[in-house]
Design a protein around this motif. Sequence first.
Motif, PDB file in Angstrom:
ATOM      1  N   HIS A 179       0.856  -1.181   0.000  1.00 42.29           N
ATOM      2  CA  HIS A 179       0.000   0.000   0.000  1.00 42.29           C
ATOM      3  C   HIS A 179       0.896   1.235   0.000  1.00 42.29           C
ATOM      4  O   HIS A 179       1.786   1.359   0.838  1.00 42.29           O
ATOM      5  CB  HIS A 179      -0.926   0.015   1.218  1.00 42.29           C
ATOM      6  CG  HIS A 179      -1.888   1.145   1.174  1.00 42.29           C
ATOM      7  ND1 HIS A 179      -1.789   2.228   2.004  1.00 42.29           N
ATOM      8  CD2 HIS A 179      -2.940   1.384   0.352  1.00 42.29           C
ATOM      9  CE1 HIS A 179      -2.759   3.075   1.709  1.00 42.29           C
ATOM     10  NE2 HIS A 179      -3.467   2.590   0.712  1.00 42.29           N
ATOM     11  N   LEU A 180       0.688   2.120  -0.948  1.00 38.22           N
ATOM     12  CA  LEU A 180       1.497   3.334  -1.068  1.00 38.22           C
ATOM     13  C   LEU A 180       0.608   4.553  -0.843  1.00 38.22           C
ATOM     14  O   LEU A 180      -0.435   4.696  -1.484  1.00 38.22           O
ATOM     15  CB  LEU A 180       2.149   3.406  -2.456  1.00 38.22           C
ATOM     16  CG  LEU A 180       3.160   4.524  -2.670  1.00 38.22           C
ATOM     17  CD1 LEU A 180       4.350   4.382  -1.733  1.00 38.22           C
ATOM     18  CD2 LEU A 180       3.638   4.539  -4.117  1.00 38.22           C
ATOM     19  N   SER A 181       1.034   5.401   0.095  1.00 45.78           N
ATOM     20  CA  SER A 181       0.277   6.623   0.404  1.00 45.78           C
ATOM     21  C   SER A 181       1.272   7.759   0.620  1.00 45.78           C
ATOM     22  O   SER A 181       2.489   7.552   0.604  1.00 45.78           O
ATOM     23  CB  SER A 181      -0.549   6.414   1.672  1.00 45.78           C
ATOM     24  OG  SER A 181       0.311   6.276   2.791  1.00 45.78           O
ATOM     25  N   ASN A 182       0.744   8.938   0.851  1.00 46.56           N
ATOM     26  CA  ASN A 182       1.628  10.063   1.152  1.00 46.56           C
ATOM     27  C   ASN A 182       2.468   9.792   2.393  1.00 46.56           C
ATOM     28  O   ASN A 182       3.588  10.279   2.514  1.00 46.56           O
ATOM     29  CB  ASN A 182       0.798  11.345   1.345  1.00 46.56           C
ATOM     30  CG  ASN A 182       0.207  11.823   0.036  1.00 46.56           C
ATOM     31  OD1 ASN A 182       0.713  11.530  -1.037  1.00 46.56           O
ATOM     32  ND2 ASN A 182      -0.885  12.561   0.128  1.00 46.56           N
ATOM     33  N   ASP A 183       1.927   9.001   3.321  1.00 47.94           N
ATOM     34  CA  ASP A 183       2.628   8.718   4.573  1.00 47.94           C
ATOM     35  C   ASP A 183       3.892   7.885   4.387  1.00 47.94           C
ATOM     36  O   ASP A 183       4.838   8.025   5.152  1.00 47.94           O
ATOM     37  CB  ASP A 183       1.697   7.995   5.557  1.00 47.94           C
ATOM     38  CG  ASP A 183       0.530   8.862   5.976  1.00 47.94           C
ATOM     39  OD1 ASP A 183       0.635  10.106   5.902  1.00 47.94           O
ATOM     40  OD2 ASP A 183      -0.505   8.300   6.377  1.00 47.94           O
ATOM     41  N   ASN A 184       3.894   6.986   3.413  1.00 39.21           N
ATOM     42  CA  ASN A 184       5.075   6.121   3.242  1.00 39.21           C
ATOM     43  C   ASN A 184       5.786   6.325   1.902  1.00 39.21           C
ATOM     44  O   ASN A 184       6.683   5.562   1.549  1.00 39.21           O
ATOM     45  CB  ASN A 184       4.705   4.644   3.439  1.00 39.21           C
ATOM     46  CG  ASN A 184       3.759   4.118   2.373  1.00 39.21           C
ATOM     47  OD1 ASN A 184       3.294   4.849   1.507  1.00 39.21           O
ATOM     48  ND2 ASN A 184       3.460   2.840   2.450  1.00 39.21           N
ATOM     49  N   PHE A 185       5.429   7.367   1.168  1.00 39.30           N
ATOM     50  CA  PHE A 185       6.023   7.605  -0.151  1.00 39.30           C
ATOM     51  C   PHE A 185       7.527   7.867  -0.058  1.00 39.30           C
ATOM     52  O   PHE A 185       8.313   7.314  -0.826  1.00 39.30           O
ATOM     53  CB  PHE A 185       5.308   8.760  -0.857  1.00 39.30           C
ATOM     54  CG  PHE A 185       5.736   8.945  -2.288  1.00 39.30           C
ATOM     55  CD1 PHE A 185       5.520   7.946  -3.224  1.00 39.30           C
ATOM     56  CD2 PHE A 185       6.359  10.111  -2.697  1.00 39.30           C
ATOM     57  CE1 PHE A 185       5.917   8.107  -4.554  1.00 39.30           C
ATOM     58  CE2 PHE A 185       6.750  10.285  -4.023  1.00 39.30           C
ATOM     59  CZ  PHE A 185       6.532   9.281  -4.947  1.00 39.30           C
TER      60      PHE A 185
END
Length: 103
Positions: free
Chosen positions: A40-46
């Motif tokens: 899962h890729l989001s702004n939090d882990n980009f």
Amino acid sequence: MSEFKHISVQEVADDTSAYTVVDIRDPQSFALGHMPKAVHLSNDNFATFLQTTPKHQPVVVVCYHGISSQRAAQVIVSQGFDTVFSMDGGFEAWKLAQPVVTD
């Protein structure tokens, strides 16, 4: 600047181990079902993704229907990745013909 490429569900399914698959859908949708080995890729882990993923590793971006993944794929290309794909049809197309996991 490089451009992202399009890839079909079947091309990804034929050799999932060849790609890093990133799913940009919302966390709840991802938890309810996603492609095997997808991250899962989001702004939090980009930022972490950019630091830990080799730039030569082919990346496949998956969204709901293959629309928003195109923009995300272009952003990843702009970060220096060599080969980035947007999966046509998105997760909705994948789940019609391929296995889905919920781990």
